[in-house]
Design an enzyme around this catalytic site. Structure first.
Site, short mmCIF file in Angstrom:
data_model
loop_
_atom_site.label_atom_id
_atom_site.label_comp_id
_atom_site.label_asym_id
_atom_site.label_seq_id
_atom_site.Cartn_x
_atom_site.Cartn_y
_atom_site.Cartn_z
N TYR A 95 31.42 40.73 35.94
CA TYR A 95 32.62 40.95 36.74
C TYR A 95 32.28 41.56 38.10
CZ TYR A 95 35.97 39.57 33.19
OH TYR A 95 36.72 38.83 32.31
N GLU A 137 38.45 41.04 26.12
CA GLU A 137 37.28 40.31 25.65
C GLU A 137 36.48 41.13 24.64
OE1 GLU A 137 35.48 39.28 29.39
OE2 GLU A 137 37.31 38.21 29.96
#
Length: 405
Positions: A95, A137
């Site tokens: 990310y 997630e």
């Protein structure tokens, strides 16, 4: 945490994203995949070439900006994105890479309009979104790894059987090479296959529905070999599977995931399964699971394809419906073959329409599950809403990148 001023700045960019969102995401992907070429192995190369990935990201960014002060509205979308990310093995550290390239792209594409205040607002907004997705997630990864037979990351499976279903469609059966168990996934879920393309020197992942119900000790995927038309290339992974994967060959799988499953809390309400083409693959395990868990439930199976030569998994459908006293099916052939028998192989000529759905199914409180080409699902979903079916009763599964919105 975004400040009220930052929230207003993000909302003010909505018109810009509506007009230039795809330009921004095109620039972003080009920048990121050039700066971090290892990520080329994560993304679908074909969707990059044709722009589907860029359009999907632009739509997601727009939805996030438009709902920045009402993020609860994005709950279903967050779950779907998180499932896709887990199927690809996305990890938290990636990310930071995405965020760096996204903020740089905002500066480079918007130019002087990208004021320091706006960039800071988007940095805070991106961090907020990243934290939400990472948490979602991690929850999925935890579910997958703690399940009996579950795993995280990529696991090698060996092909133990291959069956030709119909023209251009084969079923592949896989067992873990480690001899371990297969998790009890839900009917309708998918897993990701990862192969290496020598032609592109690229590892490529693709999601495929698990086309048999859980509990059989294998992962079965039923794959149509995609042959390009009007200048479009052949399907990279589908054709690799058809050409190169035979009994004894090994491929890698990620753990099963997905939310396109029968709602078990509505055991008494009717179910209508509507599919076209290779969209039949999640419907068959759903139908078979219903036959085991709730054989008296009212079920309608509607399916559209060209003809008998293009009808995969027909034997499973016929046998399952026959064994359910309250189940019925309607099969539509758009181009019946000379040897196809009306009333035996198919029930009507043409495509599925809402009027035909009403003639085959009179249950106003049914839940509808749709799978097939995007345009097909959009048309059917819109038609169902026009006749009074509320949105929460319409469930869809879109293969690959993107969705109905």
């Amino acid at each position: 945490m975004l400040t009220p001023a930052q929230i207003e700045l993000i909302k003010a960019t909505v018109p810009v994203l509506q007009a230039h969102g795809v330009d921004l995401t095109k620039h972003f992907y080009k920048r990121m995949l050039t700066g971090n070429p290892e990520l080329r192995h994560v993304f679908n190369h074909a969707h990059q070439v044709h722009g589907a990935q860029q359009q999907a990201l632009a739509a997601a960014v727009l939805a996030y900006a438009a709902n920045i002060d009402h993020l609860e509205r994005l709950g279903g979308a967050v779950r779907q994105i998180a499932e896709r990310h887990c199927s690809l093995g996305i990890r938290p550290e990636q990310y930071a890479i995405v965020g760096r390239h996204l903020l740089a792209s905002i500066k480079e594409v918007l130019g002087e309009a990208a004021t320091p205040e706006l960039v800071d607002a988007w940095a805070a907004a991106y961090k907020q979104l990243a934290d939400i997705l990472i948490a979602a997630e991690q929850s999925i990864y935890n579910e997958q790894t703690t399940a009996e037979g579950g795993w995280s990351g990529w696991r090698p499976f060996v092909c133990v059987n291959r069956v030709k279903e119909c023209e251009n469609v084969d079923s592949f059966y896989f067992r873990p090479t480690d001899g371990g168990a297969v998790p009890a996934y839900k009917a309708g879920q998918y897993a990701t296959v990862r192969i290496h393309s020598k032609a592109l020197d690229l590892t490529q992942p693709r999601q495929y529905t698990l086309s048999c119900p859980p509990g059989e000790g294998v992962l079965r995927i039923t794959v149509k070999a995609i042959h390009g038309r009007a200048g479009a290339p052949d399907g990279l992974v589908s054709n690799h599977l058809h050409t190169h994967v035979h009994v004894g060959d090994v491929v890698e799988f990620s753990a099963p995931t997905g939310s396109f499953v029968i709602d078990e809390l509505k055991a008494e309400s009717p179910v209508v399964l509507i599919a076209a083409g290779i969209g039949i693959t999640p419907m068959v395990p759903m139908l078979e699971e219903l036959a085991v868990k709730n054989p008296l439930r009212r079920v309608h199976f509607l399916y559209s394809t060209q003809n008998l030569a293009h009808y995969p998994l027909k034997k499973e459908v016929d046998a399952t419906v026959k064994g359910m006293p309250n189940a019925a099916k309607g099969v539509f052939f758009t181009e019946p073959g000379e040897d196809d028998h009306l009333g035996e192989d198919y029930d009507a000529v043409g495509r599925i329409t809402v009027d035909r759905i009403r003639s085959f199914c009179q249950d106003p409180d049914a839940d509808f599950y749709l799978c097939g080409p995007i345009d097909f699902m959009k048309e059917i979903a819109a038609g169902l809403k026009q006749i009074g079916v509320i949105a929460p009763r319409i469930h869809t599964e879109a293969f690959g990148t993107g969705g109905l919105e």
